[in-house]
Design an enzyme around this catalytic site. Structure first.
Site, PDB file in Angstrom:
ATOM      1  N   SER A  93       0.828  -1.220   0.000  1.00 38.09           N
ATOM      2  CA  SER A  93       0.000   0.000   0.000  1.00 38.09           C
ATOM      3  C   SER A  93       0.858   1.264   0.000  1.00 38.09           C
ATOM      4  O   SER A  93       2.041   1.246   0.373  1.00 38.09           O
ATOM      5  CB  SER A  93      -0.922   0.005   1.225  1.00 38.09           C
ATOM      6  OG  SER A  93      -1.729  -1.140   1.220  1.00 38.09           O
TER       7      SER A  93
HETATM    8  N1  SAM Z   1      -0.584  -4.975   4.036  1.00 34.34           N
HETATM    9  C1  SAM Z   1       0.130  -5.318   2.838  1.00 34.34           C
HETATM   10  C2  SAM Z   1       1.537  -4.813   2.840  1.00 34.34           C
HETATM   11  O1  SAM Z   1       1.931  -4.117   3.788  1.00 34.34           O
HETATM   12  O2  SAM Z   1       2.260  -5.129   1.888  1.00 34.34           O
HETATM   13  C3  SAM Z   1      -0.584  -4.897   1.579  1.00 34.34           C
HETATM   14  C4  SAM Z   1      -1.816  -5.641   1.395  1.00 34.34           C
HETATM   15  S1  SAM Z   1      -2.422  -5.788  -0.242  1.00 34.34           S
HETATM   16  C5  SAM Z   1      -3.078  -4.187  -0.521  1.00 34.34           C
HETATM   17  C6  SAM Z   1      -3.840  -6.790   0.175  1.00 34.34           C
HETATM   18  C7  SAM Z   1      -3.468  -8.191   0.604  1.00 34.34           C
HETATM   19  O3  SAM Z   1      -4.641  -8.813   1.106  1.00 34.34           O
HETATM   20  C8  SAM Z   1      -2.970  -9.067  -0.541  1.00 34.34           C
HETATM   21  O4  SAM Z   1      -1.745  -9.631  -0.207  1.00 34.34           O
HETATM   22  C9  SAM Z   1      -4.069 -10.124  -0.674  1.00 34.34           C
HETATM   23  O5  SAM Z   1      -3.602 -11.371  -1.111  1.00 34.34           O
HETATM   24  C10 SAM Z   1      -4.594 -10.171   0.743  1.00 34.34           C
HETATM   25  N2  SAM Z   1      -5.947 -10.735   0.886  1.00 34.34           N
HETATM   26  C11 SAM Z   1      -7.008 -10.587   0.066  1.00 34.34           C
HETATM   27  N3  SAM Z   1      -8.065 -11.256   0.562  1.00 34.34           N
HETATM   28  C12 SAM Z   1      -7.661 -11.842   1.715  1.00 34.34           C
HETATM   29  C13 SAM Z   1      -8.300 -12.646   2.691  1.00 34.34           C
HETATM   30  N4  SAM Z   1      -9.578 -13.024   2.577  1.00 34.34           N
HETATM   31  N5  SAM Z   1      -7.595 -13.052   3.767  1.00 34.34           N
HETATM   32  C14 SAM Z   1      -6.284 -12.695   3.907  1.00 34.34           C
HETATM   33  N6  SAM Z   1      -5.625 -11.938   3.011  1.00 34.34           N
HETATM   34  C15 SAM Z   1      -6.305 -11.505   1.940  1.00 34.34           C
END
Ligand code: SAM
Length: 244
Positions: A93
């Site tokens: 992000s």
């Molecule tokens: N917080 C992260 C970082 O610091 O790099 C960025 C997150 S990215 C915007 C969103 C993340 O949420 C992705 O890695 C995606 O695979 C994960 N995600 C999506 N749906 C999810 C779920 N149901 N449970 C856990 N993770 C999930």
């Protein structure tokens, strides 16, 4: 050793589990990123109600070596105030959003925090620099694996990463003092509200997939069933996936 103690006393190093990006050649780049975050925080103060973020949040941001969390081809852009791709259609992000969400969470030392969406592990590292104990859930196996390895290598001992659908939280470690969801949900997941301690906060983007969503601040009251919701800002996140 004596030098280390002096640095701790001067507040230059923290005594938390974080790694504090010391002299690594990226100090100027990190300071530039902080400046960009500060400017955008000031520009969005009307929406967010914040003209500046807590100094400890800014220090945590300055402490994390963001270039370690991006793919090798993007290291030169690691300190731009923008999201970057991390593979598998996902992103690390934007630093401003990481800082704002961290500030909204009020997650200080020894708070137990759940993160949904580990991604690169960057947000988890920022929370760990604040002294929080972080439980982070990621749904994409290679991302969960690489974040786990990276956080380990960098010395973030107070972050646990698990592969799974974060919609259901991490009940074994509940209740949480704070929950941060870093992917956009169609609705606020009831299991997450359940896993908030009374008085605890959750920050979560809610809205349609691949469109503008609302960043919500949710506070669980001390009375049974009491939940307060504030709409903070329009945002754009990758969707929360899974079979829920
Ligand atoms: N917080 C992260 C970082 O610091 O790099 C960025 C997150 S990215 C915007 C969103 C993340 O949420 C992705 O890695 C995606 O695979 C994960 N995600 C999506 N749906 C999810 C779920 N149901 N449970 C856990 N993770 C999930």
């Amino acid at each position: 050793m004596r030098r280390l103690l002096l640095l701790v006393a001067a507040g230059i190093l923290s005594a938390t589990s974080g790694v504090r990006a010391a002299a690594d050649g990226y100090e100027d780049a990190r300071r530039g990123m902080l400046e960009a975050v500060r400017r955008l925080v000031a520009d969005t103060r009307v929406e967010t109600g914040r003209a500046a973020l807590a100094p400890e949040v800014m220090r945590a941001l300055e402490a994390v070596p963001r270039h370690e969390f991006v793919p090798s081809g993007l290291v030169a852009r690691a300190y731009e105030n923008r999201p970057l791709p991390i593979g598998h259609g996902q992103t690390i992000s934007q630093p401003y959003i990481v800082a704002l969400m961290t500030d909204l969470l009020e997650a200080g030392p020894d708070r137990v925090v759940l993160e949904v969406g580990t991604g690169s592990g960057y947000q988890a590292a920022v929370l760990a620099e604040l002294g929080a104990r972080v439980y982070s859930v990621e749904i994409i196996p290679p991302l969960a694996e690489s974040a786990k390895r990276r956080l380990d290598r960098l010395g973030y001992r107070d972050v646990a990463v698990r592969l799974g659908d974060g919609y259901y939280g991490w009940p074994e470690h509940a209740p949480f003092d704070a929950i941060i969801v870093t992917a956009a949900a169609g609705h606020v997941p009831p299991p997450l509200v359940e896993q908030l301690a009374p008085g605890a906060r959750m920050v979560i983007p809610v809205g349609p997939r691949f469109a503008v969503q609302h960043l919500l601040l949710i506070e669980k009251g001390h009375e049974e069933g009491e939940v307060f919701t504030r709409n903070i800002l329009p945002v754009r996140f990758v969707p929360l996936t899974g079979d829920h």
